[in-house]
Scaffold this motif. Sequence first.
Motif, PDB file in Angstrom:
ATOM      1  N   HIS A  54       2.227  -7.249  -1.320  1.00 14.31           N
ATOM      2  CA  HIS A  54       1.366  -6.062  -1.407  1.00 14.31           C
ATOM      3  C   HIS A  54       1.596  -5.021  -0.327  1.00 14.31           C
ATOM      4  N   CYS A  55       2.153  -5.394   0.795  1.00 13.26           N
ATOM      5  CA  CYS A  55       2.173  -4.474   1.932  1.00 13.26           C
ATOM      6  C   CYS A  55       3.560  -4.197   2.503  1.00 13.26           C
ATOM      7  N   CYS A  58       5.832  -0.880   2.312  1.00 16.07           N
ATOM      8  CA  CYS A  58       5.571   0.289   3.159  1.00 16.07           C
ATOM      9  C   CYS A  58       5.511  -0.049   4.645  1.00 16.07           C
ATOM     10  N   HIS A  59       5.015  -1.242   4.969  1.00 16.30           N
ATOM     11  CA  HIS A  59       4.809  -1.557   6.392  1.00 16.30           C
ATOM     12  C   HIS A  59       5.944  -2.384   6.978  1.00 16.30           C
ATOM     13  N   PRO A  69       2.571   2.689   9.229  1.00 19.96           N
ATOM     14  CA  PRO A  69       2.716   2.318  10.645  1.00 19.96           C
ATOM     15  C   PRO A  69       2.844   0.806  10.874  1.00 19.96           C
ATOM     16  N   SER A  82      -8.569  -0.362   5.122  1.00 28.45           N
ATOM     17  CA  SER A  82      -7.333   0.320   4.705  1.00 28.45           C
ATOM     18  C   SER A  82      -7.054   0.117   3.218  1.00 28.45           C
ATOM     19  N   ASP A  87      -5.711   8.373   3.499  1.00 25.84           N
ATOM     20  CA  ASP A  87      -4.976   9.544   2.988  1.00 25.84           C
ATOM     21  C   ASP A  87      -3.564   9.231   2.456  1.00 25.84           C
ATOM     22  N   GLN A  88      -2.745   8.582   3.295  1.00 23.04           N
ATOM     23  CA  GLN A  88      -1.352   8.340   2.888  1.00 23.04           C
ATOM     24  C   GLN A  88      -1.181   6.984   2.204  1.00 23.04           C
ATOM     25  N   MET A  89      -2.209   6.152   2.250  1.00 23.15           N
ATOM     26  CA  MET A  89      -2.068   4.792   1.704  1.00 23.15           C
ATOM     27  C   MET A  89      -2.941   4.629   0.471  1.00 23.15           C
ATOM     28  N   ILE A  92      -5.564  -0.691  -2.686  1.00 20.55           N
ATOM     29  CA  ILE A  92      -4.885  -1.881  -3.201  1.00 20.55           C
ATOM     30  C   ILE A  92      -5.942  -2.917  -3.563  1.00 20.55           C
TER      31      ILE A  92
HETATM   32  C1  HEC Z   1       2.447   2.654  -0.659  1.00 24.82           C
HETATM   33  C2  HEC Z   1       2.653   2.344   0.739  1.00 24.82           C
HETATM   34  C3  HEC Z   1       1.687   1.397   1.402  1.00 24.82           C
HETATM   35  C4  HEC Z   1       1.321   0.136   1.011  1.00 24.82           C
HETATM   36  C5  HEC Z   1       1.755  -0.622  -0.225  1.00 24.82           C
HETATM   37  C6  HEC Z   1       0.419  -0.362   2.036  1.00 24.82           C
HETATM   38  N1  HEC Z   1       0.236   0.582   2.987  1.00 24.82           N
HETATM   39 FE1  HEC Z   1      -0.977   0.442   4.615  1.00 24.82          FE
HETATM   40  N2  HEC Z   1      -0.519   2.326   5.119  1.00 24.82           N
HETATM   41  C7  HEC Z   1       0.408   3.142   4.496  1.00 24.82           C
HETATM   42  C8  HEC Z   1       0.465   4.414   5.177  1.00 24.82           C
HETATM   43  C9  HEC Z   1       1.376   5.572   4.781  1.00 24.82           C
HETATM   44  C10 HEC Z   1      -0.456   4.332   6.227  1.00 24.82           C
HETATM   45  C11 HEC Z   1      -0.827   5.436   7.217  1.00 24.82           C
HETATM   46  C12 HEC Z   1      -2.064   6.006   6.568  1.00 24.82           C
HETATM   47  C13 HEC Z   1      -2.568   7.238   7.176  1.00 24.82           C
HETATM   48  O1  HEC Z   1      -2.624   7.325   8.407  1.00 24.82           O
HETATM   49  O2  HEC Z   1      -2.979   8.069   6.382  1.00 24.82           O
HETATM   50  C14 HEC Z   1      -1.058   3.012   6.181  1.00 24.82           C
HETATM   51  C15 HEC Z   1      -2.012   2.557   7.063  1.00 24.82           C
HETATM   52  C16 HEC Z   1      -2.474   1.261   7.110  1.00 24.82           C
HETATM   53  C17 HEC Z   1      -3.381   0.762   8.117  1.00 24.82           C
HETATM   54  C18 HEC Z   1      -3.947   1.533   9.276  1.00 24.82           C
HETATM   55  C19 HEC Z   1      -2.984   1.428  10.409  1.00 24.82           C
HETATM   56  C20 HEC Z   1      -3.361   2.311  11.577  1.00 24.82           C
HETATM   57  O3  HEC Z   1      -2.793   2.085  12.658  1.00 24.82           O
HETATM   58  O4  HEC Z   1      -4.191   3.190  11.400  1.00 24.82           O
HETATM   59  C21 HEC Z   1      -3.591  -0.562   7.842  1.00 24.82           C
HETATM   60  C22 HEC Z   1      -4.460  -1.528   8.619  1.00 24.82           C
HETATM   61  C23 HEC Z   1      -2.830  -0.860   6.644  1.00 24.82           C
HETATM   62  N3  HEC Z   1      -2.179   0.271   6.240  1.00 24.82           N
HETATM   63  C24 HEC Z   1      -2.803  -2.074   6.053  1.00 24.82           C
HETATM   64  C25 HEC Z   1      -2.145  -2.346   4.860  1.00 24.82           C
HETATM   65  C26 HEC Z   1      -2.186  -3.607   4.206  1.00 24.82           C
HETATM   66  C27 HEC Z   1      -2.930  -4.841   4.726  1.00 24.82           C
HETATM   67  C28 HEC Z   1      -1.460  -3.496   3.065  1.00 24.82           C
HETATM   68  C29 HEC Z   1      -1.245  -4.525   2.003  1.00 24.82           C
HETATM   69  C30 HEC Z   1      -2.422  -5.095   1.429  1.00 24.82           C
HETATM   70  C31 HEC Z   1      -0.943  -2.119   3.019  1.00 24.82           C
HETATM   71  N4  HEC Z   1      -1.381  -1.454   4.129  1.00 24.82           N
HETATM   72  C32 HEC Z   1      -0.159  -1.622   2.008  1.00 24.82           C
HETATM   73  C33 HEC Z   1       1.130   2.824   3.377  1.00 24.82           C
HETATM   74  C34 HEC Z   1       1.008   1.675   2.646  1.00 24.82           C
END
Ligand code: HEC
Length: 126
Positions: A54-55, A58-59, A69, A82, A87-89, A92
């Motif tokens: 799931h993550c 992107c991460h 990030p 999250s 905004d960018q994420m 899920i």
């Molecule tokens: C489609 C791409 C994508 C997926 C899939 C994704 N993320 Fe993210 N995530 C991002 C982006 C881009 C950001 C930065 C968001 C922003 O600042 O607007 C982010 C930010 C975050 C943050 C905040 C981090 C911070 O330092 O502020 C967390 C926690 C996080 N994601 C957890 C997860 C987890 C857990 C999963 C899986 C369940 C996941 N993400 C799946 C793109 C994704």
Amino acid sequence: MVWGVFFSLLSLGFYAELRQGIMRLLSHLALCVATLLALPCWADDQGQAQFVDHCAACHGLHALGGNGPDIQGTTLNDVVISTRGMDQMPAIDLSDAERQAIAAYLMSLAPEIAAQKLRFEAQITR
Ligand code: HEC
């Protein structure tokens, strides 16, 4: 003389049985300890699998960042927030168990960061 031999054979048998009993007990104990030790590893494996599904796209495979990030050390609280979508994420859809497993995995990657986040969360919710 004959009785002496007889009794010592008898007591040898007794000790052999006792030893076997103790060995059996020890091996049961070892099995229990191994099971207890394996449980958290299993939880981590689940979390890792969920994270990869799931993550990771992107991460990054090790949560060190990519499109999104670096999220090593992320707590359950942050996983919940999250995954509602930021905004960018995208949002899920996960079960509670999946969120918990993912958070446990991310915390295990960076325990010190996780501990700091938990202390911070405890302060702001007081
Ligand atoms: C489609 C791409 C994508 C997926 C899939 C994704 N993320 Fe993210 N995530 C991002 C982006 C881009 C950001 C930065 C968001 C922003 O600042 O607007 C982010 C930010 C975050 C943050 C905040 C981090 C911070 O330092 O502020 C967390 C926690 C996080 N994601 C957890 C997860 C987890 C857990 C999963 C899986 C369940 C996941 N993400 C799946 C793109 C994704």
